[in-house]
Each structure stands twice: as structure tokens, then as C-alpha cells.
Enzyme design. Sequence first.
Site, PDB file in Angstrom:
ATOM      1  CB  THR A 127       6.591  -9.110  -4.926  1.00  0.00           C
ATOM      2  OG1 THR A 127       7.712  -8.523  -5.570  1.00  0.00           O
ATOM      3  CG2 THR A 127       7.095  -9.875  -3.707  1.00  0.00           C
ATOM      4  CG  ASP A 128       9.313  -9.081  -9.691  1.00  0.00           C
ATOM      5  OD1 ASP A 128       9.368  -8.488  -8.598  1.00  0.00           O
ATOM      6  OD2 ASP A 128       9.642  -8.536 -10.772  1.00  0.00           O
ATOM      7  CE1 TYR A 173       7.116  -6.483   0.112  1.00  0.00           C
ATOM      8  CE2 TYR A 173       8.716  -6.649  -1.671  1.00  0.00           C
ATOM      9  CZ  TYR A 173       7.402  -6.581  -1.240  1.00  0.00           C
ATOM     10  OH  TYR A 173       6.376  -6.621  -2.156  1.00  0.00           O
ATOM     11  CE  LYS A 205       3.832  -9.925  -0.800  1.00  0.00           C
ATOM     12  NZ  LYS A 205       2.431  -9.511  -0.525  1.00  0.00           N
TER      13      LYS A 205
HETATM   14  P1  NAD Z   1       1.323  -0.112  -0.290  1.00  0.00           P
HETATM   15  O1  NAD Z   1       2.424  -0.072   0.707  1.00  0.00           O
HETATM   16  O2  NAD Z   1       1.060   1.064  -1.157  1.00  0.00           O
HETATM   17  O3  NAD Z   1      -0.061  -0.454   0.430  1.00  0.00           O
HETATM   18  C1  NAD Z   1      -0.151  -1.395   1.463  1.00  0.00           C
HETATM   19  C2  NAD Z   1      -1.469  -1.183   2.180  1.00  0.00           C
HETATM   20  O4  NAD Z   1      -1.562  -2.173   3.225  1.00  0.00           O
HETATM   21  C3  NAD Z   1      -1.596   0.193   2.863  1.00  0.00           C
HETATM   22  O5  NAD Z   1      -2.867   0.757   2.602  1.00  0.00           O
HETATM   23  C4  NAD Z   1      -1.443  -0.117   4.350  1.00  0.00           C
HETATM   24  O6  NAD Z   1      -2.152   0.782   5.192  1.00  0.00           O
HETATM   25  C5  NAD Z   1      -2.003  -1.534   4.415  1.00  0.00           C
HETATM   26  N1  NAD Z   1      -1.454  -2.283   5.565  1.00  0.00           N
HETATM   27  C6  NAD Z   1      -0.147  -2.381   5.928  1.00  0.00           C
HETATM   28  N2  NAD Z   1      -0.044  -3.123   7.045  1.00  0.00           N
HETATM   29  C7  NAD Z   1      -1.305  -3.506   7.384  1.00  0.00           C
HETATM   30  C8  NAD Z   1      -1.843  -4.291   8.434  1.00  0.00           C
HETATM   31  N3  NAD Z   1      -1.050  -4.819   9.379  1.00  0.00           N
HETATM   32  N4  NAD Z   1      -3.176  -4.499   8.463  1.00  0.00           N
HETATM   33  C9  NAD Z   1      -3.984  -3.965   7.513  1.00  0.00           C
HETATM   34  N5  NAD Z   1      -3.521  -3.184   6.519  1.00  0.00           N
HETATM   35  C10 NAD Z   1      -2.210  -2.972   6.443  1.00  0.00           C
HETATM   36  O7  NAD Z   1       1.613  -1.414  -1.160  1.00  0.00           O
HETATM   37  P2  NAD Z   1       1.324  -1.687  -2.718  1.00  0.00           P
HETATM   38  O8  NAD Z   1       2.478  -1.222  -3.487  1.00  0.00           O
HETATM   39  O9  NAD Z   1      -0.034  -1.249  -3.036  1.00  0.00           O
HETATM   40  O10 NAD Z   1       1.368  -3.292  -2.709  1.00  0.00           O
HETATM   41  C11 NAD Z   1       0.199  -4.047  -2.439  1.00  0.00           C
HETATM   42  C12 NAD Z   1       0.544  -5.525  -2.504  1.00  0.00           C
HETATM   43  O11 NAD Z   1       1.066  -5.854  -3.801  1.00  0.00           O
HETATM   44  C13 NAD Z   1       1.616  -5.937  -1.501  1.00  0.00           C
HETATM   45  O12 NAD Z   1       1.259  -7.193  -0.990  1.00  0.00           O
HETATM   46  C14 NAD Z   1       2.896  -6.021  -2.317  1.00  0.00           C
HETATM   47  O13 NAD Z   1       3.764  -6.976  -1.792  1.00  0.00           O
HETATM   48  C15 NAD Z   1       2.342  -6.460  -3.675  1.00  0.00           C
HETATM   49  N6  NAD Z   1       3.129  -6.029  -4.852  1.00  0.00           N
HETATM   50  C16 NAD Z   1       3.493  -4.711  -5.000  1.00  0.00           C
HETATM   51  C17 NAD Z   1       4.176  -4.327  -6.163  1.00  0.00           C
HETATM   52  C18 NAD Z   1       4.575  -2.895  -6.397  1.00  0.00           C
HETATM   53  O14 NAD Z   1       5.289  -2.628  -7.379  1.00  0.00           O
HETATM   54  N7  NAD Z   1       4.127  -1.942  -5.619  1.00  0.00           N
HETATM   55  C19 NAD Z   1       4.509  -5.289  -7.130  1.00  0.00           C
HETATM   56  C20 NAD Z   1       4.134  -6.622  -6.921  1.00  0.00           C
HETATM   57  C21 NAD Z   1       3.425  -6.981  -5.779  1.00  0.00           C
HETATM   58  O1  DAU Z   2       9.341  -6.003  -8.087  1.00  0.00           O
HETATM   59  C1  DAU Z   2       8.161  -5.739  -7.373  1.00  0.00           C
HETATM   60  C2  DAU Z   2       8.493  -4.856  -6.189  1.00  0.00           C
HETATM   61  O2  DAU Z   2       8.728  -3.554  -6.712  1.00  0.00           O
HETATM   62  C3  DAU Z   2       7.390  -4.811  -5.140  1.00  0.00           C
HETATM   63  O3  DAU Z   2       7.239  -6.080  -4.570  1.00  0.00           O
HETATM   64  C4  DAU Z   2       7.738  -3.811  -4.031  1.00  0.00           C
HETATM   65  O4  DAU Z   2       6.656  -3.704  -3.125  1.00  0.00           O
HETATM   66  C5  DAU Z   2       7.985  -2.458  -4.674  1.00  0.00           C
HETATM   67  O5  DAU Z   2       8.401  -1.548  -3.688  1.00  0.00           O
HETATM   68  C6  DAU Z   2       9.058  -2.567  -5.766  1.00  0.00           C
HETATM   69  O6  DAU Z   2      10.349  -2.865  -5.173  1.00  0.00           O
HETATM   70  P1  DAU Z   2      11.707  -2.164  -5.683  1.00  0.00           P
HETATM   71  O7  DAU Z   2      12.685  -2.206  -4.581  1.00  0.00           O
HETATM   72  O8  DAU Z   2      12.123  -2.681  -7.006  1.00  0.00           O
HETATM   73  O9  DAU Z   2      11.123  -0.640  -5.913  1.00  0.00           O
HETATM   74  P2  DAU Z   2      11.744   0.772  -5.554  1.00  0.00           P
HETATM   75  O10 DAU Z   2      10.886   1.791  -6.217  1.00  0.00           O
HETATM   76  O11 DAU Z   2      12.046   0.924  -4.118  1.00  0.00           O
HETATM   77  O12 DAU Z   2      13.148   0.744  -6.337  1.00  0.00           O
HETATM   78  C7  DAU Z   2      13.215   0.535  -7.739  1.00  0.00           C
HETATM   79  C8  DAU Z   2      14.689   0.512  -8.117  1.00  0.00           C
HETATM   80  O13 DAU Z   2      15.241   1.835  -7.941  1.00  0.00           O
HETATM   81  C9  DAU Z   2      15.552  -0.387  -7.258  1.00  0.00           C
HETATM   82  O14 DAU Z   2      16.602  -0.937  -8.045  1.00  0.00           O
HETATM   83  C10 DAU Z   2      16.147   0.540  -6.214  1.00  0.00           C
HETATM   84  C11 DAU Z   2      16.305   1.836  -6.980  1.00  0.00           C
HETATM   85  N1  DAU Z   2      16.169   3.082  -6.192  1.00  0.00           N
HETATM   86  C12 DAU Z   2      15.082   3.221  -5.364  1.00  0.00           C
HETATM   87  C13 DAU Z   2      14.924   4.354  -4.607  1.00  0.00           C
HETATM   88  C14 DAU Z   2      13.739   4.487  -3.677  1.00  0.00           C
HETATM   89  C15 DAU Z   2      17.094   4.105  -6.330  1.00  0.00           C
HETATM   90  O15 DAU Z   2      18.061   3.987  -7.107  1.00  0.00           O
HETATM   91  N2  DAU Z   2      16.911   5.223  -5.581  1.00  0.00           N
HETATM   92  C16 DAU Z   2      15.889   5.398  -4.716  1.00  0.00           C
HETATM   93  O16 DAU Z   2      15.815   6.461  -4.049  1.00  0.00           O
END
Ligand code: NAD
Ligand code: DAU
Length: 349
Positions: A132-133, A157, A161
Site C-alpha cells: 500500500t501507499d 495497519y 505492511k
Molecule cells: P480485504 O480485507 O478485502 O481482503 C483480505 C483478505 O485476506 C480476506 O479475504 C481475508 O479473509 C484474508 N485474510 C485475512 N487474514 C488472513 C489470514 N491470517 N490468513 C489467510 N487469509 C487471511 O483486503 P483488500 O482491500 O482486498 O486488500 C488486499 C491487499 O492489498 C492487502 O494486502 C492490502 O494491504 C493491499 N492494498 C489494498 C488497497 C485497498 O485500497 N483496498 C490498496 C493498496 C494495497
Molecule cells: O491507500 C491505500 C489504502 O486505502 C489501503 O492500504 C487500505 O487497505 C484501504 O483500506 C484504504 O485505506 P484508507 O484508510 O485510505 O481507506 P478508507 O476507505 O478507510 O478511508 C478513506 C478516507 O475516508 C480516509 O481519509 C478516512 C475517511 N473516512 C473513512 C471512513 C470509513 C471517513 O471520512 N469516514 C468513514 O466512515
Amino acid sequence: MQQTILITGGAGFIGSHVLDLMVKKYPDYQFINLDALTYAGNLENLKSIENEPNYTFVKGDITDNDFVQNLFSHYQFTGVIHLAAESHVDRSIISPTDFIYTNIVGTVNLLNAAKNLWNGDYEGKRFYQVSTDEVYGTLGEEGLFTEETSYDPRSPYSASKASADHLVRAYWHTYQMPVVVSNCSNNYGGYQFPEKLLPLAINNIKHGKNIPIYGDGKYTRDWLWVKDHAAAIDLIFHKGVTAETYNVGGNNEWKNIDLIHLLCKIMDKKLGRPEGDSAKLITFVRDRAGHDRRYAIDASKIKRELDWEPSLTFEEGLEKTVDWYLENEEWLNNVTSGAYQQYYEQQYV
Ligand code: NAD
Ligand code: DAU
């Protein structure tokens, strides 16, 4: 060589899109999806590929070292795309320890299993850490995160990472394990668990519930359509240079409050409500502890070296996303029943 690829966290948001893309695109590869099915993992996300002959699901926990070692011996993986993680910043503030086990210990278990199996024969092998960034910390009004930006994680978190990324790179330097790392910005799209801002807001608007905005709402994120991230992951896995890092982003910065106003406008149109109706639900709530002010990615390296760029404008992607959640009511209802309500009460009330 027959490719047998381990995808961890394939039942989550991004993992399910990666599998949907790669299982269909590479019928000669075998894909094993290892997922513990935590609250964030859902096999309903994988309906499009569940019966494909080159796809297998294994339920298991990456923190269970013996299980992970046995799985590598059994399947003789040639590659790993590691996505499994605890991924929600707010949950990491409530309960950091889960993040340490899964994101750090789980990653080391996978690295050790790959090291033991490959035993120095790294021809055709690859360990890909999807990150992640957020590891770069926070930006002021100006500037972008590049691949050279120093790590400065500020939430449990992002610290977990960052730690995992450092370990992955350490296995390259120490054992020459062929690794590659990518750091991506905020993804959006179908199948995202509605604890994250966009699906949470879509669900609340649909039900006429308040849209909680943390602090002053001027926190800024860069948004990328999840299928574009999946395409980048495929490209980096196949063409990325060993030991390199690739930043992935949408070149698409939004302050949260502006993003939510745009979403409200789209939702009014889709739900046939008078313009301005959904925006009345916006409610400013207590800020996230240690909230990072701004993230923004310089994605010029992946464009220059791997010819990747986002395929959709944000307006197109957001509209598609809203359509997805409105069309997949059953999915949304299923994941927001039960434990979700408890989390919601704890986080917002
Ligand atoms: P998510 O939370 O939707 O999915 C995570 C998955 O991992 C789930 O299916 C969960 O069951 C599985 N998991 C959790 N703990 C586990 C364990 N101990 N053993 C096996 N499986 C396990 O997450 P996501 O948003 O799909 O993110 C996936 C990856 O991408 C993560 O590594 C996250 O850090 C990275 N990432 C996410 C974002 C974003 O915006 N969502 C951005 C950049 C990077
Ligand atoms: O930047 C990449 C990351 O983006 C990933 O690594 C993470 O897994 C993913 O969860 C996401 O993190 P953020 O914290 O940026 O995402 P989130 O959707 O939780 O929040 C986005 C922005 O909105 C952040 O500034 C917090 C704000 N927010 C979030 C929630 C859930 C609110 O204002 N209200 C809310 O209820």
C-alpha cells in the site's frame, strides 16, 4: 515449466478481482487461493471462477506456520501473489495485534515456506508482495510518493505492511529470493467490504442513513478502479523486474468531502431522488486517530517501464461501482448482517 501460483487473500476485495482476471487469462496455470475467510473474505466474490478447472480454494490461515509449510510442499508453488492481510485502518486502531500476526508473521511464514521449497533454485520463481501507499506516511499540500520515498508508516495497519515489505526485501538481499513489491493507492469497485468509505457511503445513502465524514473532510486520497489494479498486478507479476518496487495509482486525487458530494449526485440520479437529497445525509464525525492528511502516487515508473495506466476515468469508474452495489443488493445485505452491525456501533456511535 508448469506454473502453480499461490494467491493469498483471494476471497477478499482485490484478490477476487485478481483471480477473476488471471484464472480466465491463463488456463494453463494452476491457481490456489489460500484464504482464512475472515469477516472480509467471502467465497461469493468468486462465483465467476469457482468451477474453473485451473482454480482451487483452500481455507487456511497464513499465521499457521506448519499449515503453510505443508501447503507449499503439497502444491510445489512456482509463484506467490501475496494479498492476504488485515486491511482496515480503523480496525487496526481498535485492535492492532491481529495486524501484527497476519500482516507480519503471516508474511514471514510465506517467505520461509517459499525459501524452503525453492531451496536456492529460483529459476522461474517469484514472490510478489502486494502493498500500500500508506507505508510512505503522509504528504502536505504538495508532492507525490515515488518509489524512492522513505517509509514513514503512522498507523498500526501501515506499520505492519511496512514491516512486511521490509522483510520481503530482506529476503532478496539476504537469500536472493526473487521478490517484487508494489505499493498502490485506494482501490474502489465491486466486492469491497462496506467498512471502507465508498461502499459504506453507498450503503448508507441507499438506506437513508447518515454518511460519516471524519474530521473536516479535507483528507485526500488517490483513487484507482480495482480492475485496473488487478491488471497492474498481472503485469508486475509477469514483467516486473526482480527486486524492484512499482507504485500504482490513479492520478486521481479527491478530498473526501468532494468525493462524497460527487457520489451523492450520482446516487440521487440512480435512485431517482431529487438532486441534493443524498447530500443532506453528510455528517461530520469524530476524526480517525492519527489520520494521514494526504496520499498521492507518482505512477510514472509503471507507465514508463510496463506501459500500464488506468483504463477508466473516475466518473466512469464511480458510476460502474454504484451500479454494481445497487445491482448486487443480496451481496451487500449478506455482508452487512451479523457482525458488521456490531463493528458499526463500536466505530460510529
Ligand atoms: P480485504 O480485507 O478485502 O481482503 C483480505 C483478505 O485476506 C480476506 O479475504 C481475508 O479473509 C484474508 N485474510 C485475512 N487474514 C488472513 C489470514 N491470517 N490468513 C489467510 N487469509 C487471511 O483486503 P483488500 O482491500 O482486498 O486488500 C488486499 C491487499 O492489498 C492487502 O494486502 C492490502 O494491504 C493491499 N492494498 C489494498 C488497497 C485497498 O485500497 N483496498 C490498496 C493498496 C494495497
Ligand atoms: O491507500 C491505500 C489504502 O486505502 C489501503 O492500504 C487500505 O487497505 C484501504 O483500506 C484504504 O485505506 P484508507 O484508510 O485510505 O481507506 P478508507 O476507505 O478507510 O478511508 C478513506 C478516507 O475516508 C480516509 O481519509 C478516512 C475517511 N473516512 C473513512 C471512513 C470509513 C471517513 O471520512 N469516514 C468513514 O466512515
